[in-house]
Scaffold this motif. Structure first.
Motif, PDB file in Angstrom:
ATOM      1  N   LEU A 144       0.823  -1.207   0.000  1.00  0.00           N
ATOM      2  CA  LEU A 144       0.000   0.000   0.000  1.00  0.00           C
ATOM      3  C   LEU A 144       0.860   1.262   0.000  1.00  0.00           C
ATOM      4  N   ASP A 145       2.009   1.192   0.642  1.00  0.00           N
ATOM      5  CA  ASP A 145       2.939   2.320   0.613  1.00  0.00           C
ATOM      6  C   ASP A 145       3.449   2.551  -0.813  1.00  0.00           C
ATOM      7  N   ARG A 146       3.776   1.462  -1.523  1.00  0.00           N
ATOM      8  CA  ARG A 146       4.206   1.606  -2.917  1.00  0.00           C
ATOM      9  C   ARG A 146       3.107   2.222  -3.760  1.00  0.00           C
ATOM     10  N   LEU A 147       1.876   1.730  -3.572  1.00  0.00           N
ATOM     11  CA  LEU A 147       0.747   2.281  -4.321  1.00  0.00           C
ATOM     12  C   LEU A 147       0.560   3.759  -3.997  1.00  0.00           C
ATOM     13  N   GLY A 148       0.665   4.116  -2.711  1.00  0.00           N
ATOM     14  CA  GLY A 148       0.526   5.515  -2.316  1.00  0.00           C
ATOM     15  C   GLY A 148       1.559   6.404  -2.984  1.00  0.00           C
ATOM     16  N   LYS A 149       2.799   5.912  -3.080  1.00  0.00           N
ATOM     17  CA  LYS A 149       3.850   6.696  -3.743  1.00  0.00           C
ATOM     18  C   LYS A 149       3.553   6.848  -5.241  1.00  0.00           C
ATOM     19  N   ARG A 205      -1.115   9.947   4.467  1.00  0.00           N
ATOM     20  CA  ARG A 205      -2.129  10.055   3.412  1.00  0.00           C
ATOM     21  C   ARG A 205      -1.833   9.074   2.281  1.00  0.00           C
ATOM     22  N   GLY A 206      -2.885   8.457   1.767  1.00  0.00           N
ATOM     23  CA  GLY A 206      -2.732   7.487   0.692  1.00  0.00           C
ATOM     24  C   GLY A 206      -2.034   6.218   1.142  1.00  0.00           C
ATOM     25  N   ASN A 207      -2.026   5.940   2.465  1.00  0.00           N
ATOM     26  CA  ASN A 207      -1.364   4.765   3.042  1.00  0.00           C
ATOM     27  C   ASN A 207       0.143   4.763   2.783  1.00  0.00           C
TER      28      ASN A 207
END
Length: 467
Positions: free
Chosen positions: A197-202, A317-319
């Motif tokens: 989810l952190d990768r997706l958020g970035k 924000r955005g995980n």
């Protein structure tokens, strides 16, 4: 993905992710709006000055310029509300021309109407006013056309960031959109892995529209992830009730339709207002509290000689992960960077000064720096440590809606905190009650409510669960 695979993936992936993340076109658009507004104001003044010279032989004639200055604030007000300065106006110069002409015409009629009832018509020269309006109209249209040419030359014609995520669905493409493969970046919509989810958020950072093409069985999972990321999200699909679709879109020259499944919780103006509010409050607080910062730092160093700040990775924000700052309240050798163990009453890891600053919430004040960096807000859902648990379960295992609380920036304080929902999360209800308050705050955000929460926070700075 096991821990070793995750570590290898995270070691390789950052550069690839950074290359996929575009600069913010939203900031560019804001600058363009301001520049256009200033140019329009200058054009109206200049055109009326020329009109006065042509009609009356006097450059910058007083009564002609009075008409321009009376009309300008009305024009600006109407233009701001009829989308003269907006994304669609930057993308379509004909639309922009229609809107700016509408604002100009309405403002001229209103000013003349008011002048008629105020018996001030004699102060205006009808000839100069007519010429000034005609010159202004032609000049404002010309500026829109020039602006479109400049956008095409310097921005490649793209005024917003769009991304298409290919997760094995039907072929779909958008002009001028970034296209990525979910498999290439290890994106699994059905996973609750916070590192994914952190990768997706970035990857979604600075994206203003995200379209996902995936098989039917992953529609609902992607819909939830896009809602949690706080982006305008669409899924290539026919309408399905389990996604909570907000609308259906049909693109020119593309056979497939998309469902709008998410919109950011705050529109552009609301985000700008909230950010300005954060900057004003954080800057003022940093100045006022600087003596307290210095005193606490001195006491921490004096007690055990360790670092003043404790830096811990939290979910934002955005995980997406970010490093959150706190005054260090525990002994250096007993620090818990992952937050695996909740602090208990009479915790032997806490120093004497640490117990005081935790009890009075002073330990949280360095997060003002996070606010100034844009990683946090003054008010919002409190950021949690990655390893935080309730009843021996990770927070996202207690309630899958947990990720949705990250559609806004985390805050120094929040609705849950002023309701007394803070401290250790020993029971699952401790988390679900906070989650409900966070989602309620996101759904009904307003600047007035932020101010109310700040004022309410003052009365709960010291509380019985602070240890």
């Amino acid at each position: 993905m096991n821990q070793l695979a995750r570590s290898l993936f995270d070691a390789i992936e950052p550069d690839r992710i950074e290359k996929a993340v575009p600069p913010s076109r939203e900031r560019r658009r804001l600058r363009a709006y301001v520049v256009l507004l200033l140019i329009d104001a200058a054009i109206i003044h200049l055109c009326f000055a020329v009109a006065a010279f042509v009609y009356e032989g006097v450059w910058w004639h007083g009564r002609t310029m009075l008409a321009a200055q009376a009309m300008l604030p009305v024009f600006m007000t109407i233009a701001l509300y009829n989308k003269t300065y907006s994304g669609p106006a930057l993308r379509d110069w004909l639309f922009a021309a229609r809107q700016v002409l509408t604002a100009l015409l309405i403002s001229a009629v209103l000013v003349n109407f008011i002048a008629f009832y105020a018996k001030a018509n004699a102060d205006f020269s009808r000839g100069s006013l007519t010429i000034g309006l005609m010159l202004s109209a032609l000049s404002l249209i010309a500026v829109r056309r020039i602006c479109a040419l400049l956008i095409e030359k310097h921005w490649g014609g793209a005024t917003m960031n769009q991304m298409v995520i290919d997760d094995g669905g039907v072929p779909f493409s958008l002009p001028k959109a970034t296209r990525i493969s979910a498999a290439r970046f290890g994106l699994d919509a059905t996973s609750q892995d916070p590192f994914m989810l952190d990768r997706l958020g970035k990857l979604l950072r600075n994206q203003e529209k995200v379209v996902v093409s995936c098989p039917r069985e992953r529609h609902a999972a992607w819909a939830f992830l896009l809602k949690s990321a706080g982006v305008n999200g669409e899924i290539v699909s026919e309408p399905l009730s389990d996604m909570g679709a907000l609308g259906v879109n049909k693109y020119a020259n593309i056979e497939s339709t998309t469902l709008t499944v998410s919109k950011g919780p705050l529109a552009l103006r609301a985000r700008v207002a909230k950010r300005l509010f954060d900057l004003i409050v954080a800057t003022g607080a940093l100045i006022v509290l600087s003596p307290l910062f210095l005193f606490v730092a001195w006491r921490i160093v004096r007690e055990d000689g360790g670092p003043v700040l404790f830096v811990q990775r939290r979910l934002g924000r955005g995980n997406e992960f970010f490093n959150m700052y706190k005054f260090r309240s525990m002994r250096t050798e007993r620090l818990d960077p992952d937050g695996a163990r909740s602090t208990s009453r009479d915790d032997d890891r806490v120093t004497r000064i640490g117990a005081f600053i935790r009890r009075t919430s002073i330990d949280e004040l360095p997060q003002i720096i996070n606010v100034l960096k844009g990683e946090m807000s003054i008010v919002g859902p409190r950021p949690h440590a990655l390893a935080s648990q309730a009843n021996n379960k990770y927070f996202w295992e207690v309630d899958a809606k947990y990720w949705a609380r990250h559609s806004l920036k985390p805050g120094l304080t929040g609705l849950a905190q002023v309701r007394g929902l803070r401290g250790a999360t020993e029971r699952e209800k401790d988390l679900t009650d906070r989650l409900q308050a966070d989602l309620e705050y996101i759904a009904a955000w307003s600047l007035r409510r932020d101010l109310e929460i700040i004022l309410a926070t003052i009365s709960v700075l010291s509380h019985e669960k602070a240890y």
